[in-house]
Design a protein around this motif. Structure first.
Motif, mmCIF file in Angstrom:
data_model
loop_
_atom_site.group_PDB
_atom_site.id
_atom_site.type_symbol
_atom_site.label_atom_id
_atom_site.label_comp_id
_atom_site.label_asym_id
_atom_site.label_seq_id
_atom_site.Cartn_x
_atom_site.Cartn_y
_atom_site.Cartn_z
ATOM 1 N N ARG A 183 0.803 -1.222 0.000
ATOM 2 C CA ARG A 183 0.000 0.000 0.000
ATOM 3 C C ARG A 183 0.839 1.278 0.000
ATOM 4 O O ARG A 183 0.290 2.372 0.171
ATOM 5 C CB ARG A 183 -0.933 0.014 1.214
ATOM 6 C CG ARG A 183 -1.989 -1.083 1.194
ATOM 7 C CD ARG A 183 -3.151 -0.731 2.109
ATOM 8 N NE ARG A 183 -3.882 0.450 1.651
ATOM 9 C CZ ARG A 183 -4.770 1.095 2.400
ATOM 10 N NH1 ARG A 183 -5.023 0.689 3.633
ATOM 11 N NH2 ARG A 183 -5.406 2.161 1.926
ATOM 12 N N ASP A 186 -0.423 3.626 -2.486
ATOM 13 C CA ASP A 186 -1.651 4.308 -2.048
ATOM 14 C C ASP A 186 -1.295 5.542 -1.219
ATOM 15 O O ASP A 186 -1.924 6.599 -1.341
ATOM 16 C CB ASP A 186 -2.528 3.375 -1.212
ATOM 17 C CG ASP A 186 -3.107 2.230 -2.028
ATOM 18 O OD1 ASP A 186 -3.135 2.344 -3.274
ATOM 19 O OD2 ASP A 186 -3.518 1.223 -1.434
ATOM 20 N N TYR A 187 -0.281 5.374 -0.366
ATOM 21 C CA TYR A 187 0.148 6.509 0.460
ATOM 22 C C TYR A 187 0.731 7.620 -0.418
ATOM 23 O O TYR A 187 0.406 8.803 -0.238
ATOM 24 C CB TYR A 187 1.193 6.059 1.489
ATOM 25 C CG TYR A 187 1.693 7.205 2.348
ATOM 26 C CD1 TYR A 187 0.922 7.709 3.390
ATOM 27 C CD2 TYR A 187 2.932 7.801 2.092
ATOM 28 C CE1 TYR A 187 1.358 8.776 4.167
ATOM 29 C CE2 TYR A 187 3.374 8.873 2.859
ATOM 30 C CZ TYR A 187 2.588 9.353 3.898
ATOM 31 O OH TYR A 187 3.025 10.422 4.650
ATOM 32 N N ASP A 189 0.103 8.185 -3.509
ATOM 33 C CA ASP A 189 -0.997 8.795 -4.271
ATOM 34 C C ASP A 189 -1.723 9.841 -3.422
ATOM 35 O O ASP A 189 -2.061 10.936 -3.905
ATOM 36 C CB ASP A 189 -1.994 7.726 -4.729
ATOM 37 C CG ASP A 189 -1.447 6.852 -5.850
ATOM 38 O OD1 ASP A 189 -0.438 7.249 -6.469
ATOM 39 O OD2 ASP A 189 -2.016 5.764 -6.085
ATOM 40 N N ILE A 455 -4.984 8.302 4.348
ATOM 41 C CA ILE A 455 -5.401 8.026 2.967
ATOM 42 C C ILE A 455 -6.907 8.246 2.816
ATOM 43 O O ILE A 455 -7.370 8.847 1.848
ATOM 44 C CB ILE A 455 -5.008 6.588 2.571
ATOM 45 C CG1 ILE A 455 -3.469 6.445 2.545
ATOM 46 C CG2 ILE A 455 -5.607 6.207 1.222
ATOM 47 C CD1 ILE A 455 -2.979 5.015 2.398
#
Length: 472
Positions: A183, A186-187, A189, A455
């Motif tokens: 992830r 994701d962070y 992003d 997030i």
């Protein structure tokens, strides 16, 4: 446990911190009333009375001047505690984290050095050694700060909250990188979304310093690091900054590929932090690297062109005394870093060390002047001058953290955060943005510490900052 009773809720933090400084191993609690308190404080209409064991005293209470009353109260408690324990504290009654800021304000107000010393000695009971150190750093900071765009500039902080492991003493928001491997993107992003959503607020201002901290930013892969630096460069004028620092920190996360990625973006200042060069201690505190890895990382960074390398050390680690600290300093001197930050261990309840010390109280080293002088003298021998200082709660021996650097190699972001003279745009989980108003008033807004929550709530984080910094 030491019980303090106070019949009014006033100056509780200062009283608690001062008593804790004299009794670092004791639990200290404040209540309105209780049986046989260690210290009883009673606020009256025009005075404050103190009772501690068989000692009683009283001071005048100035309701019109809260600061004067607080300083008188702390001096009186200090004298009672000093008489009871037969010891004096190097920082006297000071319980705040920025003692140099006091000296700086007085110098900026036009006070002469002699006047500054007299005021700090009389008001806060500082030792002569701390008076000299505070004034030396304040004078140096005063010159360095002239390079900043105080009113029309800002600094940028980017938080990467991942680490290979969590060190025993650490209380910073950090998450084991192996648990987040899937992830991290994701962070990043979410971080890019926060950058996109906030960069324009300060686009007309001068960017003075950039600091990527954490966590351990170099726990990211070379590709992830490049992605991070690329997005920063896309939105911020990084080439105009006075300084760009990356808190590499852990030697076991540094590879040629990662350091090369940093150099590609012109970064010259990094931290390589051994904390100690004793193998047994490194294993105990969960650093997961050897002293040889520290040396390898340092010389690799030099080879790749990093011209400003900082190293951090911690005094007061479990089981370390004068011999261990001297050996560490000798190893560091051989590497000859450009700056050295010497920390006096602060045992935080949020850290694993807090729990560990409860189980092994005999291992806690209460630093003394002789121990503190070992790295201080080592720094001087390397041509490093003290340039910033701060303190924390529950520091071993009631001492301080001091940053030393060669002339021209000062960590400028460190200075601006300690002196609180410039606004800071802080992005990423656990980061704290700061707005410094023209009148000196300071407003802050915090990002949530939990990565998953950061997030999820990234839009809220962006809105908080826009509200804080709009019309800056």
């Amino acid at each position: 446990m030491l019980l303090i009773t106070m019949n009014q809720e006033q100056f509780e933090y200062d009283v608690h911190s001062l008593v804790k400084a004299f009794y670092p191993l004791e639990e200290v609690k404040i209540k309105k009333e209780g049986e046989l308190p260690f210290l009883d404080i009673k606020y009256k209409e025009s005075s404050i009375s103190f009772t501690m064991k068989n000692q009683k005293s009283e001071i005048e209470r100035n309701k019109e001047d809260r600061i004067d009353t607080k300083n008188k109260l702390k001096r009186e408690i200090y004298e009672l505690l000093s008489l009871e324990t037969k010891k004096k504290l190097p920082w006297g009654t000071l319980t705040g984290i920025r003692p140099v800021k006091l000296a700086m304000k007085l110098l900026e107000a036009g006070k002469k050095e002699r006047e500054v010393k007299e005021y700090l000695k009389e008001t806060y009971l500082l030792s002569n050694e701390k008076l000299e150190l505070s004034l030396e750093i304040a004078k140096r900071e005063k010159q360095i700060v002239k390079q900043f765009h105080i009113r029309d500039g800002y600094s940028l902080y980017i938080g990467i909250p991942f680490c290979p492991t969590t060190c025993l003493y650490c209380s910073f928001p950090s998450f084991p990188i192996h648990q987040w491997k899937g992830r991290v993107n994701d962070y990043l992003d979410a971080l890019e979304k926060e950058i996109k959503g906030t960069w324009d607020i300060l686009k007309e201002k001068k960017l003075d310093t950039i600091y990527i901290g954490g966590g351990t930013p170099t726990s990211l892969t070379p590709e992830e690091l490049s992605c991070l630096l690329s997005m920063i460069e896309k939105y911020f004028p990084i080439k105009e900054a006075l300084e760009f620092t990356v808190e590499a920190g852990r030697p076991d996360t540094m590879t040629r590929e990662k350091l090369s990625a940093l150099r590609k973006y012109g970064i010259e200042r990094i931290s390589i932090n051994p904390q100690t060069m004793e193998e047994r201690t490194l294993e105990l505190i969960g650093r997961s690297h050897s002293k040889e890895q520290v040396k390898e990382a340092f010389y690799l960074a030099r080879e790749l062109g990093f011209s400003n390398i900082n190293m951090d050390l911690i005094l007061g680690l479990p089981g370390e005394g004068k011999g261990e600290i001297r050996r560490t300093i000798e190893e560091v001197k051989k590497m000859d870093p450009d700056s050295l930050t010497v920390h006096s261990l602060a045992v935080k309840r949020a850290s694993k060390l807090g729990q560990w010390m409860e189980e092994h109280p005999e291992q806690l080293l209460l630093n003394n002047e002789e121990i503190m002088n070992i790295p201080y003298e080592g720094a001087r021998q390397m041509g490093l001058l003290p340039y910033y200082l701060y303190r924390q709660k529950n520091m071993a021996g009631n001492f301080e953290n001091v940053g030393y650097a060669k002339p021209g190699k000062y960590g400028m972001y460190n200075i601006i955060t300690m002196e609180e003279k410039q606004s800071i745009l802080a992005l990423g989980a656990g980061s704290i943005s700061k707005r410094v108003h023209a009148d000196g008033r300071i407003e802050r807004c915090e990002n949530v510490k939990d990565v998953a929550l950061y997030i999820e709530k990234i839009d809220e984080m962006i809105e908080r900052k826009r509200k804080l910094l709009t019309d800056f």
